[in-house]
Design a protein around this motif. Structure first.
Motif, short mmCIF file in Angstrom:
data_model
loop_
_atom_site.label_atom_id
_atom_site.label_comp_id
_atom_site.label_asym_id
_atom_site.label_seq_id
_atom_site.Cartn_x
_atom_site.Cartn_y
_atom_site.Cartn_z
N THR A 255 0.86 -1.19 0.00
CA THR A 255 0.00 0.00 0.00
C THR A 255 0.89 1.23 0.00
O THR A 255 2.11 1.13 0.13
CB THR A 255 -0.93 0.03 1.23
OG1 THR A 255 -0.14 0.12 2.42
CG2 THR A 255 -1.80 -1.21 1.28
N ILE A 256 0.27 2.40 -0.11
CA ILE A 256 1.04 3.64 -0.25
C ILE A 256 1.53 4.15 1.10
O ILE A 256 2.47 4.92 1.17
CB ILE A 256 0.20 4.71 -0.97
CG1 ILE A 256 -0.23 4.18 -2.34
CG2 ILE A 256 0.99 6.00 -1.16
CD1 ILE A 256 0.92 3.72 -3.23
N GLY A 257 0.92 3.70 2.21
CA GLY A 257 1.50 4.08 3.50
C GLY A 257 0.52 4.23 4.64
O GLY A 257 0.68 3.61 5.69
N SER A 258 -0.52 5.02 4.46
CA SER A 258 -1.41 5.30 5.58
C SER A 258 -2.60 4.35 5.58
O SER A 258 -3.06 3.89 4.52
CB SER A 258 -1.90 6.75 5.52
OG SER A 258 -2.61 6.99 4.32
N PHE A 259 -3.11 4.08 6.79
CA PHE A 259 -4.34 3.30 6.96
C PHE A 259 -5.38 4.18 7.66
O PHE A 259 -5.07 5.29 8.11
CB PHE A 259 -4.04 2.03 7.74
CG PHE A 259 -3.57 0.90 6.87
CD1 PHE A 259 -4.30 0.50 5.76
CD2 PHE A 259 -2.39 0.23 7.14
CE1 PHE A 259 -3.86 -0.53 4.94
CE2 PHE A 259 -1.94 -0.80 6.34
CZ PHE A 259 -2.68 -1.19 5.23
N PRO A 260 -6.63 3.72 7.72
CA PRO A 260 -7.72 4.59 8.20
C PRO A 260 -7.42 5.27 9.54
O PRO A 260 -7.00 4.64 10.50
CB PRO A 260 -8.90 3.62 8.32
CG PRO A 260 -8.64 2.60 7.26
CD PRO A 260 -7.15 2.42 7.26
N ARG B 92 -10.27 6.63 4.35
CA ARG B 92 -11.26 5.58 4.17
C ARG B 92 -11.51 4.86 5.49
O ARG B 92 -10.78 5.06 6.47
CB ARG B 92 -10.80 4.58 3.11
CG ARG B 92 -10.48 5.23 1.77
CD ARG B 92 -11.62 5.08 0.76
NE ARG B 92 -12.88 5.65 1.16
CZ ARG B 92 -13.30 6.87 0.81
NH1 ARG B 92 -12.54 7.64 0.08
NH2 ARG B 92 -14.48 7.29 1.19
N SER B 93 -12.50 4.01 5.55
CA SER B 93 -12.79 3.20 6.75
C SER B 93 -12.24 1.80 6.55
O SER B 93 -12.04 1.35 5.41
CB SER B 93 -14.29 3.15 6.99
OG SER B 93 -14.92 2.36 5.99
N TRP B 94 -12.03 1.09 7.65
CA TRP B 94 -11.56 -0.29 7.54
C TRP B 94 -12.58 -1.17 6.81
O TRP B 94 -12.21 -2.12 6.11
CB TRP B 94 -11.25 -0.87 8.92
CG TRP B 94 -9.90 -0.47 9.43
CD1 TRP B 94 -9.63 0.38 10.47
CD2 TRP B 94 -8.63 -0.91 8.95
NE1 TRP B 94 -8.27 0.51 10.64
CE2 TRP B 94 -7.63 -0.28 9.73
CE3 TRP B 94 -8.24 -1.78 7.93
CZ2 TRP B 94 -6.27 -0.49 9.51
CZ3 TRP B 94 -6.88 -1.99 7.71
CH2 TRP B 94 -5.91 -1.35 8.50
N ASP B 95 -13.87 -0.86 6.96
CA ASP B 95 -14.88 -1.64 6.25
C ASP B 95 -14.73 -1.52 4.74
O ASP B 95 -15.12 -2.43 4.00
CB ASP B 95 -16.29 -1.18 6.67
CG ASP B 95 -16.64 -1.61 8.08
OD1 ASP B 95 -15.95 -2.52 8.60
OD2 ASP B 95 -17.57 -1.04 8.66
N GLU B 96 -14.20 -0.38 4.28
CA GLU B 96 -13.93 -0.20 2.86
C GLU B 96 -12.57 -0.77 2.47
O GLU B 96 -12.41 -1.38 1.40
CB GLU B 96 -13.97 1.29 2.51
CG GLU B 96 -15.31 1.95 2.70
CD GLU B 96 -15.21 3.48 2.63
OE1 GLU B 96 -16.07 4.07 1.96
OE2 GLU B 96 -14.29 4.05 3.23
N VAL B 97 -11.59 -0.57 3.35
CA VAL B 97 -10.21 -0.91 3.01
C VAL B 97 -9.99 -2.42 2.95
O VAL B 97 -9.34 -2.92 2.02
CB VAL B 97 -9.25 -0.26 4.04
CG1 VAL B 97 -7.86 -0.87 3.97
CG2 VAL B 97 -9.20 1.24 3.80
N ARG B 98 -10.50 -3.16 3.93
CA ARG B 98 -10.20 -4.59 3.98
C ARG B 98 -10.69 -5.35 2.74
O ARG B 98 -9.91 -6.09 2.13
CB ARG B 98 -10.77 -5.20 5.26
CG ARG B 98 -9.82 -5.03 6.44
CD ARG B 98 -10.32 -5.70 7.70
NE ARG B 98 -11.46 -4.99 8.27
CZ ARG B 98 -11.89 -5.16 9.52
NH1 ARG B 98 -11.30 -6.03 10.31
NH2 ARG B 98 -12.92 -4.48 9.97
N PRO B 99 -11.94 -5.20 2.33
CA PRO B 99 -12.36 -5.94 1.13
C PRO B 99 -11.66 -5.45 -0.14
O PRO B 99 -11.37 -6.26 -1.02
CB PRO B 99 -13.88 -5.68 1.06
CG PRO B 99 -14.11 -4.47 1.89
CD PRO B 99 -13.08 -4.50 2.97
#
Length: 764
Positions: free
Chosen positions: A439-444, A740-747
């Motif tokens: 990934t590019i670096g940041s998470f939710p 983004r939210s984890w609900d969007e990111v994980r799938p």
């Protein structure tokens, strides 16, 4: 008398009211009517504020719910077919679908329009799309509506429109290659109708912005300007046109512009002070000249006496009724009000001016010209003292930084081996599969993270408790990435507020505001740091967090840094030395951080440079000098590591074709770029150039609230595989995932990993 004017005011609200209202509308907590009412209140506040300052000419239609270029597309009915518009007024649903895309809508998800940088600023606009048979029709009367709205408050404004030539040049063609200027004859009747409606509503002037005048324009564009303004002057219903240029000088367009049948011409005399003499010598006596003398792009207080001396020849040579004093460009690019920054260092605060203060500077200059300098003597003296104090302040200069700069050698900006050798050594060290995923670096940045950061900042959460919280978030993120199956991980950046602010807060020479928000795009606002003095790194900035994340997993974890050009470009930069010298100072500070990350066992380090293309001068003649020092600074930051350490960089929302040689010269081992919105079109620059290193073409647009299917990303990767050697290709999103939210990111990431596995299997 000399008149005073503003070209545009920040629309976001001093308390970020527009962001809060818009996002509440998106979440369903605010109705459309409530959002419209909130926007109306912001406009009224801005108009009243400017009126109370004493400005003679106040803009309208400088407000937007998302982007002024998108507003223009809606005004002229340039709505791509996929959005299902069938004529008539464009709904707010369609407007935001074009801006952000949609998710879960009947008939399938809709992608957003492509987004890119507004000239050489950090503002992003939505790129218009044109087909060869494109038709235009008036689909929004927003310019007229907002003029009437202000008039009902007792304020007669000067409406602002993006000029037709710049609008077409800012767009992209789809379906076939053709010159978008060929659409001008069908576009002009819509503009003419808007001007006629404004004249009927009581407007006397209209401001037509043509920022393309700061570019190198060929004969076709020059002819288009003649065609456009000849037609609009004839069809304007008696409305006077103020043709507005900014971000640079008129250059080769000067002769064309001075022959156009317009009533006024605005000049950017901050970026191009030298053009004033030439314009004064050649401009018709009846042409009103608007002198952009207050910097609309930076936050430094104006030297008012110097400005008055500089424009004295214009005052002497012209009828003062045909002179206007104004900022150089719209104040969209600066924070709103310095008076809110009570916690800033008093010395630094005395050197600054935000939008409200810049409007005040314009009115002071107007009074000095109309009433004499004695009438504003105190203001002129305060300006002079602030400029003098800043110039001599010990807070600006650091002898140790200067000494280190003098010790830099050419070899410090070179890796020890060529990329082909480094690639083999890095592969042995990292042991990654084909089509590696990352990934590019940041998470939710969840609400819990934001609450913890705020509590820590207010002293309600101790340092130790905050660090423990961050470590728990990092461990959870690492485990999620392992479960998803990513090959190269990141620590998630939960401790970071912003990719520039986080580093600036730890470097000397930077200062930060609490309320200095500036719009980057839509509801994405940033607080650019004020880079006021010499830069150095007092202590490591990212090593502890990154090393902790790496200790949690056997998979490689990337160190994440913001590059020197981006830290420079996304700051309000000191103007008392060259940008190149300031950038070298930042590069040396980052070089120390890179070395410490490598020493801590980090085998991959990403140095993001999304602003390299943005910083490119608008005139081609100045490109080489800029690219030389920009590339040197990146390499100076990145080149102090061994061959086994893999250097990544990231760039997004830029056109790369013209600077591929410079991107290659940066010599990053891996570059990740935005390609999902353009469906891999932006990759063409890399394939035509035969880019030699590794590339991560983004396979899904993180700014749209949708989860792309596996097949969609697989198709994009197959397109990339047709253009690149499979050994070059990395698999990643377009950009960071913090919004983004984890609900969007994980799938979405799970689908991305599955897409990588499919193309990996097919390639094998």
């Amino acid at each position: 008398m000399v008149y005073t004017a503003n070209l545009g005011f920040p629309r976001i609200g001093s308390g970020r009211e527009l962001k809060k209202a818009t996002e509440s509308y998106w979440s369903g907590d605010l109705t459309e009517a409530q959002l419209i009412e909130e926007a109306k209140g912001l406009r009224a506040h801005n108009w009243q504020l400017q009126k109370q300052s004493g400005l003679d000419i106040i803009p309208s239609n400088d407000f937007s719910l998302y982007d002024q270029v998108l507003d223009t597309s809606v005004m002229v009915g340039a709505i791509p077919d996929i959005y299902g518009w069938n004529g008539g007024p464009v709904s707010l649903e369609t407007y935001f679908a074009m801006a952000r895309g949609t998710r879960g809508r009947a008939g399938g998800d809709l992608p957003a329009l492509e987004m890119t940088k507004w000239f050489d600023t950090n503002y992003h606009y939505l790129v218009p799309e044109f087909t060869q048979d494109q038709s235009f029709a008036l689909a929004s009367t927003k310019p007229v509506d907002e003029f009437l709205e202000a008039q009902a408050l007792g304020i007669r404004t000067r409406p602002v429109l993006l000029g037709p030539v710049s609008y077409l040049l800012l767009g992209k063609t789809v379906g076939a290659e053709f010159d978008p200027l060929a659409l001008l004859p069908s576009l002009l009747p819509v503009y003419a109708e808007v001007l006629q409606r404004l004249a009927s509503a009581g407007a006397q002037w209209v401001q037509l912005d043509e920022p393309c005048l700061a570019l190198d324009l060929g004969p076709e564009a020059q002819d288009a300007l003649k065609q456009a303004y000849g037609a609009l002057a004839e069809a304007s219903g008696g409305l006077d046109i103020m043709l507005t240029s900014y971000f640079g000088g008129l250059g080769e367009s000067l002769e064309t512009v001075l022959d156009l049948p317009v009533s006024g011409l605005h000049l950017d005399l901050v970026r191009a002070a030298e053009q004033l003499d030439e314009v004064l010598a050649a401009a018709p006596s009846e042409l009103t000249l608007s002198l952009g003398v207050v910097d609309g792009r930076n936050v430094w207080r104006s030297d008012l006496e110097t400005i008055l001396d500089r424009i004295a020849p214009a005052v002497k040579a012209r009828d003062t009724d045909r002179l206007v004093i104004a900022p150089s460009c719209s104040l969209l690019h600066v924070p709103i009000d310095l008076d809110m920054e009570e916690e800033l260092d008093p010395d630094l605060r005395s050197w600054l001016a935000f939008a409200v203060q810049k409007v005040e500077e314009v009115t002071i200059l107007g009074r000095a010209l109309n009433e004499g300098r004695d009438a504003v003597a105190d203001s002129l003296e305060a300006s002079a003292q602030a400029v003098k104090a800043r110039r001599s302040s010990s807070k600006i200069h650091d002898a140790a930084v200067e000494t280190r700069l003098q010790s830099v050698t050419r070899d410090m900006a070179r890796r020890s081996s060529e990329h082909s050798i480094r690639r083999e050594r890095q592969q042995r060290s990292l042991n990654l599969p084909a089509f590696p995923t990352t990934t590019i670096g940041s998470f939710p940045q969840t609400s819990d993270i934001r609450k913890a950061r705020a509590a820590h900042a207010k002293g309600h959460l101790s340092h130790d408790d905050y660090q423990a919280f961050l470590r728990r978030e990092m461990e959870a993120a690492v485990r999620r990435q392992e479960e998803i199956g990513l090959d190269m991980l990141v620590h998630g950046e939960f401790e970071r507020n912003d990719m520039v602010q986080y580093f600036g807060e730890q470097l000397s020479g930077f200062a930060f505001t609490r309320h200095g928000w500036v719009q980057s795009f839509g509801t994405r606002y940033v607080r650019p740091p004020v880079l006021y003095g010499d830069v150095s790194r007092p202590q490591p900035m990212t090593v502890e967090m990154t090393a902790y994340a790496q200790s949690l997993t056997d998979r490689p974890v990337k160190g994440m840094l913001t590059g020197p050009v981006t830290l420079l470009q996304w700051s309000f930069v000191r103007d008392d030395q060259s940008r190149a010298e300031t950038c070298r100072q930042i590069a040396l500070a980052l070089r120390d951080e890179v070395a410490d990350l490598e020493q801590a066992g980090i085998r991959a380090i990403q140095i993001d440079e999304p602003a390299v293309r943005e910083g490119l001068p608008l005139r081609r003649a100045a490109w080489r000098a800029y690219l030389d020092w920009a590339v040197e600074c990146f390499r100076l930051a990145a080149s102090g590591v061994s061959d086994e350490t893999q250097i990544h960089t990231h760039m997004c929302y830029s056109e790369f074709n013209d600077i591929m040689d410079a991107i290659a010269a940066m010599d990053a081992d891996v570059i990740s770029i935005e390609t999902a919105r353009s469906k891999m079109e932006l990759l063409e620059a890399f394939t035509s150039f035969r880019y030699p290193n590794e590339i991560g073409p983004g396979v899904y647009d993180i700014h749209a609230p949708r989860c792309p299917e596996v097949q969609e990303m697989t198709d994009l990767l197959r397109k990339a595989s047709e253009r690149l050697d499979a050994r070059q290709i990395w698999v990643n999103p377009d950009c960071g995932l913090k919004t983004r939210s984890w609900d969007e990111v994980r799938p979405a990431l799970a689908n991305m990993v599955e897409a990588a596995r499919e193309v990996r299997t097919h390639a094998a």
